[in-house]
Design a protein around this motif. Structure first.
Motif, PDB file in Angstrom:
ATOM      1  N   HIS A   1       0.615  -1.099   0.232  1.00  0.00           N
ATOM      2  CA  HIS A   1      -0.128   0.286   0.317  1.00  0.00           C
ATOM      3  C   HIS A   1       0.906   0.961   0.383  1.00  0.00           C
ATOM      4  O   HIS A   1       0.374   2.659  -0.538  1.00  0.00           O
ATOM      5  CB  HIS A   1      -0.933  -0.036   1.146  1.00  0.00           C
ATOM      6  CG  HIS A   1      -1.999   1.709   1.170  1.00  0.00           C
ATOM      7  ND1 HIS A   1      -2.922   1.674   1.136  1.00  0.00           N
ATOM      8  CD2 HIS A   1      -1.421   2.238   2.252  1.00  0.00           C
ATOM      9  CE1 HIS A   1      -3.049   2.574   1.677  1.00  0.00           C
ATOM     10  NE2 HIS A   1      -2.265   3.621   2.106  1.00  0.00           N
ATOM     11  N   SER A   2       1.461   1.486   0.616  1.00  0.00           N
ATOM     12  CA  SER A   2       2.953   2.387   0.640  1.00  0.00           C
ATOM     13  C   SER A   2       3.853   2.772  -0.811  1.00  0.00           C
ATOM     14  O   SER A   2       3.487   3.689  -0.981  1.00  0.00           O
ATOM     15  CB  SER A   2       4.121   2.476   2.151  1.00  0.00           C
ATOM     16  OG  SER A   2       3.077   1.565   2.954  1.00  0.00           O
ATOM     17  N   ILE A   3       3.384   1.361  -1.625  1.00  0.00           N
ATOM     18  CA  ILE A   3       4.466   1.717  -2.841  1.00  0.00           C
ATOM     19  C   ILE A   3       3.499   2.847  -3.804  1.00  0.00           C
ATOM     20  O   ILE A   3       3.902   3.248  -3.800  1.00  0.00           O
ATOM     21  CB  ILE A   3       4.556   0.134  -2.856  1.00  0.00           C
ATOM     22  CG1 ILE A   3       6.036   0.278  -2.143  1.00  0.00           C
ATOM     23  CG2 ILE A   3       5.685   0.391  -5.113  1.00  0.00           C
ATOM     24  CD1 ILE A   3       6.611  -1.589  -2.294  1.00  0.00           C
ATOM     25  N   LEU A   4       3.008   2.379  -3.548  1.00  0.00           N
ATOM     26  CA  LEU A   4       1.239   2.446  -4.686  1.00  0.00           C
ATOM     27  C   LEU A   4       1.415   3.738  -4.095  1.00  0.00           C
ATOM     28  O   LEU A   4       0.924   4.089  -5.270  1.00  0.00           O
ATOM     29  CB  LEU A   4      -0.191   1.708  -4.479  1.00  0.00           C
ATOM     30  CG  LEU A   4      -1.627   1.913  -5.565  1.00  0.00           C
ATOM     31  CD1 LEU A   4      -1.087   1.996  -6.602  1.00  0.00           C
ATOM     32  CD2 LEU A   4      -2.709   0.937  -4.621  1.00  0.00           C
ATOM     33  N   MET A   5       0.746   4.069  -2.642  1.00  0.00           N
ATOM     34  CA  MET A   5       0.271   5.311  -2.557  1.00  0.00           C
ATOM     35  C   MET A   5       2.120   6.331  -2.746  1.00  0.00           C
ATOM     36  O   MET A   5       1.485   7.257  -3.695  1.00  0.00           O
ATOM     37  CB  MET A   5       0.192   5.254  -0.898  1.00  0.00           C
ATOM     38  CG  MET A   5      -1.157   4.907  -0.225  1.00  0.00           C
ATOM     39  SD  MET A   5      -2.084   5.707  -1.636  1.00  0.00           S
ATOM     40  CE  MET A   5      -2.098   7.452  -0.820  1.00  0.00           C
ATOM     41  N   ALA A   6       3.253   5.792  -2.599  1.00  0.00           N
ATOM     42  CA  ALA A   6       4.155   6.974  -3.335  1.00  0.00           C
ATOM     43  C   ALA A   6       3.966   7.442  -5.093  1.00  0.00           C
ATOM     44  O   ALA A   6       4.532   8.275  -5.236  1.00  0.00           O
ATOM     45  CB  ALA A   6       4.970   5.961  -2.416  1.00  0.00           C
ATOM     46  N   ALA A   7       4.094   5.616  -5.132  1.00  0.00           N
ATOM     47  CA  ALA A   7       3.861   6.035  -7.058  1.00  0.00           C
ATOM     48  C   ALA A   7       2.454   6.784  -7.438  1.00  0.00           C
ATOM     49  O   ALA A   7       2.596   7.380  -8.359  1.00  0.00           O
ATOM     50  CB  ALA A   7       3.520   3.905  -7.480  1.00  0.00           C
ATOM     51  N   LEU A   8       1.120   6.992  -6.110  1.00  0.00           N
ATOM     52  CA  LEU A   8       0.370   7.568  -7.229  1.00  0.00           C
ATOM     53  C   LEU A   8       0.127   9.028  -6.122  1.00  0.00           C
ATOM     54  O   LEU A   8      -0.391   9.747  -7.614  1.00  0.00           O
ATOM     55  CB  LEU A   8      -1.251   7.356  -6.592  1.00  0.00           C
ATOM     56  CG  LEU A   8      -2.063   5.720  -6.800  1.00  0.00           C
ATOM     57  CD1 LEU A   8      -2.569   5.604  -5.770  1.00  0.00           C
ATOM     58  CD2 LEU A   8      -2.564   6.334  -7.997  1.00  0.00           C
ATOM     59  N   ASP A   9       1.096   9.185  -5.796  1.00  0.00           N
ATOM     60  CA  ASP A   9       0.760  11.162  -5.053  1.00  0.00           C
ATOM     61  C   ASP A   9       2.061  11.869  -5.246  1.00  0.00           C
ATOM     62  O   ASP A   9       3.602  10.532  -4.470  1.00  0.00           O
ATOM     63  CB  ASP A   9       0.483  11.104  -3.794  1.00  0.00           C
ATOM     64  CG  ASP A   9      -0.167  12.800  -3.812  1.00  0.00           C
ATOM     65  OD1 ASP A   9       0.528  13.301  -3.657  1.00  0.00           O
ATOM     66  OD2 ASP A   9      -1.383  12.592  -3.720  1.00  0.00           O
TER      67      ASP A   9
END
Length: 470
Positions: free
Chosen positions: A295-303
């Motif tokens: 989830h952390s990886i995805l959030m950093a990729a998204l924003d």
């Protein structure tokens, strides 16, 4: 033509037709002979490759294999792909040499070499900073589209609901509830220094699929220690987990809707913290473990507002997340395909800490995945900005040594006060709170807002009204 000749022709034609029919019958019988029970085929595989395959006979009962002998290859791996994958099975290597267990095929878990090969293929799409930046921009736009970001952003923000502040010696805790879409709430707790200075750093702190999730004592130690170091640590529930169970059932967590809701929930939390005047916009991190790590990886990729990321026991090129809440939406299929390592690389050149262990899908991080990250950071001349802490004797957790690595990384890169850091990161002087004290809506959910929706049926209908159908 005489009647006698016509009859003779008819007899000859019937003879040849009967031969064709018999031939087809023989062919069908011939093919049928090469349908063999899977259990028999497994015995053949064990004898051919001198291995032991453990399985539950009930799982292979009445399963037939077409042309099994022709699907065998020179090695067990090739035979597994030909024979077992089409049937929805795979072999999992056991600790004992030459021993395997027959398991259902896991769409989200590849063989390590398959993941490494795919990562190598991805890396051929860029050769320098400019081509990587182009790829990164394309990925971010495509991932946002796969996550329905444009439709979700059209939903008006709602004010956060803050509970009473509980003060301790040098830190404080405050529960919150945030309505992320009409009638859907994400709950959590904000841990912060008792005496707050200006420009305070923030660390979003999602957790994984461990029992008691953010209420566990080791989780609370992490949040409290971050607050005592001078950070604002924000823990929050995953979807259909924790207080979210007041609205949804536990099985609802294993859904694409869960991936959408908990990701959007984190985005709304980020919107809130970046609106606070005391928050340092240049020091906003995210660090979670296991499912919280992906989830952390995805959030950093998204924003792009995240300036530091530290996924714990999560990142892998051959594991996409063991739950639909991590891989239930097509984010890994965008731009010709991607994986969690390439998504993690999108944080470059910002500080990133990868934490791995020796007993899960991160045990081989140093073989291929971390070198790939170093290579991407090298495009910016910032190889030292990405670090790897590996604990080969430890398992899948967010244990003491892993937390120590996180604290030290944050101290260095968020430039935290080191005067008392040694004592603080020893995790002494923390007050573990009972689970009920961390609830935003009361011990029995008695304070749940009246507009709260209940169940996946209502959620699906609500999302459909925003033209989101999963």
């Amino acid at each position: 033509m005489s009647k006698k000749k016509i009859n003779l022709v008819c007899v000859v034609c019937l003879f040849f037709v009967s031969l064709v029919v018999k031939g087809q019958d023989s062919l069908l019988n011939y093919e049928h002979k090469f349908k063999q029970p899977l259990e028999t085929v497994l015995v053949m595989m064990q004898e051919r490759y001198q291995v032991k395959i453990k399985y539950d006979p009930r799982n292979v009962k009445n399963i037939m294999v077409d042309y099994a002998p022709w699907k065998f290859r020179a090695d067990l791996a090739g035979t597994e792909i030909n024979l077992l994958y089409p049937l929805g099975f795979k072999l999992q290597e056991e600790a004992k040499p030459n021993t395997y267990k027959l398991k259902s095929y896991e769409y989200n878990r590849w063989k390590p070499q398959e993941g490494w090969d795919f990562l190598t293929l991805l890396s051929k799409k860029y050769t320098d900073q400019a081509s990587w930046e182009k790829r990164k921009d394309q990925l971010r736009a495509a991932v946002r589209q796969a996550m329905y970001w444009d439709k979700l952003q059209s939903i008006p923000d709602q004010p956060i609901r803050l509970g009473k502040t509980r003060r301790y010696a040098d830190y404080q805790v405050q529960n919150f509830a945030l309505e992320i879409i009409p009638g859907v709430y994400i709950n959590g707790s904000i841990y912060s220094p008792l005496k707050q200075k200006k420009n305070i750093p923030v660390v979003l702190s999602p957790d994984g699929h461990w029992p008691q999730q953010r209420y566990r004592s080791d989780a609370q130690k992490r949040f409290i220690t971050l607050a005592r170091l001078g950070c604002m640590a924000i823990s929050y529930d995953l979807f259909a987990w924790g207080e979210s169970l007041l609205q949804f059932a536990g099985p609802d967590h294993r859904s694409s809707e869960a991936m959408l809701m908990q990701t959007w929930g984190a985005e709304r939390i980020l919107d809130y913290v970046t609106s606070l005047p005391q928050v340092d916009q240049k020091r906003i991190g995210i660090s979670g473990g296991s499912g919280g790590g992906s989830h952390s990886i995805l959030m950093a990729a998204l924003d792009d507002r995240f300036t530091l990321v530290a996924p714990v026991v999560a990142m892998s090129s051959y594991f996409f997340g063991g739950c639909p809440c991590e891989s239930g939406l097509p984010v890994h299929f965008v731009c010709g395909g991607t994986n969690n390592v390439e998504l993690a690389a999108m944080a470059a050149p910002k500080p990133q800490l990868i934490i791995s262990d020796g007993q899960d899908w991160t045990k081989e991080t140093d073989v291929h995945d971390f070198p790939y990250l170093k290579h991407i950071y090298g495009y910016y001349g910032q190889q030292n900005q990405v670090q790897h802490a590996h604990f080969p004797e430890e398992g899948h957790d967010f244990g003491y040594n892993k937390r120590q690595a996180l604290y030290k990384f944050l101290i260095d890169h968020f430039h935290l006060d080191q005067a008392k850091a040694a004592d603080i990161i020893a995790e002494t002087s923390v007050q573990i709170e009972p689970e009920e004290l961390l609830y935003s809506f009361g011990k029995k959910g008695e304070n749940l807002p009246k507009n709260a929706i209940h169940g996946m049926g209502q959620l699906k209908a609500l999302l459909k009204s925003y033209q989101i159908e999963l």
